[in-house]
Design a protein around this motif. Structure first.
Motif, mmCIF file in Angstrom:
data_model
loop_
_atom_site.group_PDB
_atom_site.id
_atom_site.type_symbol
_atom_site.label_atom_id
_atom_site.label_comp_id
_atom_site.label_asym_id
_atom_site.label_seq_id
_atom_site.Cartn_x
_atom_site.Cartn_y
_atom_site.Cartn_z
ATOM 1 N N ASN A 446 -0.535 -11.027 10.021
ATOM 2 C CA ASN A 446 -0.928 -11.994 8.991
ATOM 3 C C ASN A 446 -0.627 -11.476 7.594
ATOM 4 N N ALA A 447 -0.840 -10.181 7.376
ATOM 5 C CA ALA A 447 -0.579 -9.590 6.065
ATOM 6 C C ALA A 447 0.892 -9.699 5.706
ATOM 7 N N HIS A 448 1.768 -9.507 6.677
ATOM 8 C CA HIS A 448 3.202 -9.636 6.399
ATOM 9 C C HIS A 448 3.583 -11.085 6.110
ATOM 10 N N ILE A 449 2.946 -12.015 6.801
ATOM 11 C CA ILE A 449 3.218 -13.430 6.510
ATOM 12 C C ILE A 449 2.752 -13.774 5.100
ATOM 13 N N GLU A 450 1.574 -13.296 4.728
ATOM 14 C CA GLU A 450 1.087 -13.541 3.369
ATOM 15 C C GLU A 450 1.997 -12.871 2.340
ATOM 16 N N LEU A 451 2.589 -11.736 2.701
ATOM 17 C CA LEU A 451 3.527 -11.083 1.787
ATOM 18 C C LEU A 451 4.790 -11.922 1.626
ATOM 19 N N TYR A 452 5.303 -12.462 2.742
ATOM 20 C CA TYR A 452 6.464 -13.356 2.646
ATOM 21 C C TYR A 452 6.134 -14.560 1.760
ATOM 22 N N ARG A 453 4.944 -15.129 1.953
ATOM 23 C CA ARG A 453 4.556 -16.286 1.143
ATOM 24 C C ARG A 453 4.422 -15.889 -0.320
ATOM 25 N N ALA A 454 3.825 -14.729 -0.576
ATOM 26 C CA ALA A 454 3.639 -14.278 -1.963
ATOM 27 C C ALA A 454 4.969 -13.998 -2.644
#
Length: 459
Positions: A446-454
């Motif tokens: 999830n953290a990597h997905i949020e990083l992609y989104r950010a």
């Protein structure tokens, strides 16, 4: 306009080229040179394509669901409609820069009755062209076009933002589904082990080797584990429904195969420098276009203080016969120039300017806030990526030790060396640690997905 903000926040260099707006130069806004939490994340080139970021998870099912959501989501369709509406309004505003030409025509017949019994009739035909044009000396209409153009660009940025958010939300829901399925498999495995322990306790109780207390402890632990199955099955069903909803489908329409594999991202995601990230963020671009639109509307309101100059003309004809309505001898024309300007309006124009000035300041602060939010979200995601990876490493060691302890306790109980309490404790501990490991792996993904989104999500 007088913004009250720190001197370091100088207005970014966002200028107009004709009616085009392009808030892509953020060099005047004070941005950090690098990410504080970047750690060993490599730096990507500014033009790195993130539009297919989910491919880094190596899960074909995730990619299929994200593509389905992007193609069928009503939220995306609504954002596309907003773009079309904004583009149409821009065309409407642009039309005020050009002359307006209209045509008219009429015909009439009147019958009269004479005393001598004869019936007479009279006819009249007319036609004409009229044109009018407001000469935009002080740029009121041009500023309105610039504002409408910025609104259209903001709508496109909002569409990109909707796509980025939808892809991320679909991926997060998919990972939650796989985590719940993995937890269900883990609980079923644990239940199988606890059933063996409970059965052994039952036999020993029947043989009088142990009292009822030990047997009841084993049964309680087993039933407690079984109770979690319903919760996990509920989560699985509801998450599947959410994936259908995100894809614009009715519940159960999407075929989603079950899997006990929780996809994990590549270990080292390449990130860009802060300035590149800000340029990639569609929400920042949208806020920048909103600020540009507010600036243009303030200037348009200020132009109301000045006089307006209009040109109008008519070309008409009037004839008693339809066959001669276009006869040059019946044609008349005129040209009128008009000048109007405000003298007294009870402060209306001044109030409108003050209101637009406040709206401009609000738009600037929203723009500034979007940049700060972008920087903060990237740093938060980087922290989460690093700390969850560290947590996984620790939990993997703990899970190995807990599995060994549970196996050893079970063997000792079977041999009659120990009572059932250590066995039940080690089984519960083993299950809890392995569930925590699944949660930690989910948090890392999830953290990597949020990083992609950010980082902009590829749009």
């Amino acid at each position: 306009m007088n913004f009250q903000h720190p001197a370091a926040w100088v207005l970014p260099l966002l200028f107009f080229a004709g009616c085009a707006t392009s808030p892509t130069d953020f060099s005047a806004v004070k941005l950090p040179a690098s990410w504080q939490q970047a750690g060993n994340f490599p730096t990507a080139s500014p033009d790195r394509d993130l539009s297919q970021w989910w491919a880094s998870f190596g899960d074909a099912e995730m990619g299929r669901l994200i593509r389905s959501a992007l193609e069928n989501s009503p939220d995306i369709a609504s954002a596309v409609a907003n773009v079309r509406q904004a583009q149409a309004l821009r065309k409407a505003e642009t039309s005020f820069l050009f002359p307006e030409l209209n045509y008219s025509g009429s015909g009439s017949t009147a019958n009269t009755w004479q005393k001598n019994g004869a019936d007479f009739s009279s006819e009249n035909y007319s036609g004409g062209l009229s044109a009018s044009w407001e000469v935009d000396f002080f740029g009121k209409n041009r500023q309105s076009v610039i504002a409408a153009s910025a609104d259209a660009d903001a709508a496109e940025a909002n569409l990109d933002s909707a796509r980025s958010s939808l892809a991320a939300e679909t991926a997060l829901a998919y990972l939650q589904l796989r985590a719940s399925e993995s937890s269900l498999q883990l609980v079923n495995q644990s239940i199988a082990s606890q059933e063996e322990t409970t059965q052994l306790a039952k036999w020993r109780n029947q043989a009088g080797e142990i009292d009822q207390l030990e047997y009841d402890q084993a049964r309680a632990t087993l039933e407690s584990a079984r109770a979690t199955i319903s919760t996990l099955q509920q989560n699985i069903g509801q998450t599947r429904n959410r994936l259908n909803l995100l894809a614009g489908r009715v519940p159960g329409e999407l075929a989603i195969t079950a899997s006990y594999h929780l996809p994990q991202p590549q270990s080292r995601l390449a990130i860009g420098i802060p300035a590149d990230t800000v340029r990639q963020r569609p929400d920042v671009r949208s806020a920048g276009y909103g600020w540009l639109a507010a600036i243009a509307r303030t200037r348009s309101a200020e132009a109301e203080k000045f006089p307006s100059f209009t040109l109008s003309g008519n070309l008409g004809t009037d004839s008693l016969s339809s066959s001669k309505v276009f006869n040059p001898q019946n044609v008349s024309s005129n040209l009128i120039a008009g000048l109007t300007g405000p003298i007294f309006n009870a402060g209306r124009i001044r109030a409108q300017i003050e209101g637009q000035d406040a709206a401009e300041e609000r738009a600037f602060q929203n723009y500034r806030a979007s940049i700060l939010t972008a920087l903060s979200e990237v740093e938060d995601a980087l922290i989460a990526c690093r700390r969850t990876s560290e947590k996984i490493g620790t939990l993997e060691k703990a899970a190995t030790a807990a599995r060994s302890a549970a196996d050893l306790a079970a063997k000792k109980y079977t041999a009659g060396v120990i009572d059932i309490t250590p066995v039940l404790d080690t089984q519960r501990n083993d299950l809890a640690i392995r569930q925590n490991l699944i949660t930690a792996r989910l948090d890392r993904a999830n953290a990597h997905i949020e990083l992609y989104r950010a980082l902009g999500g590829g749009w």
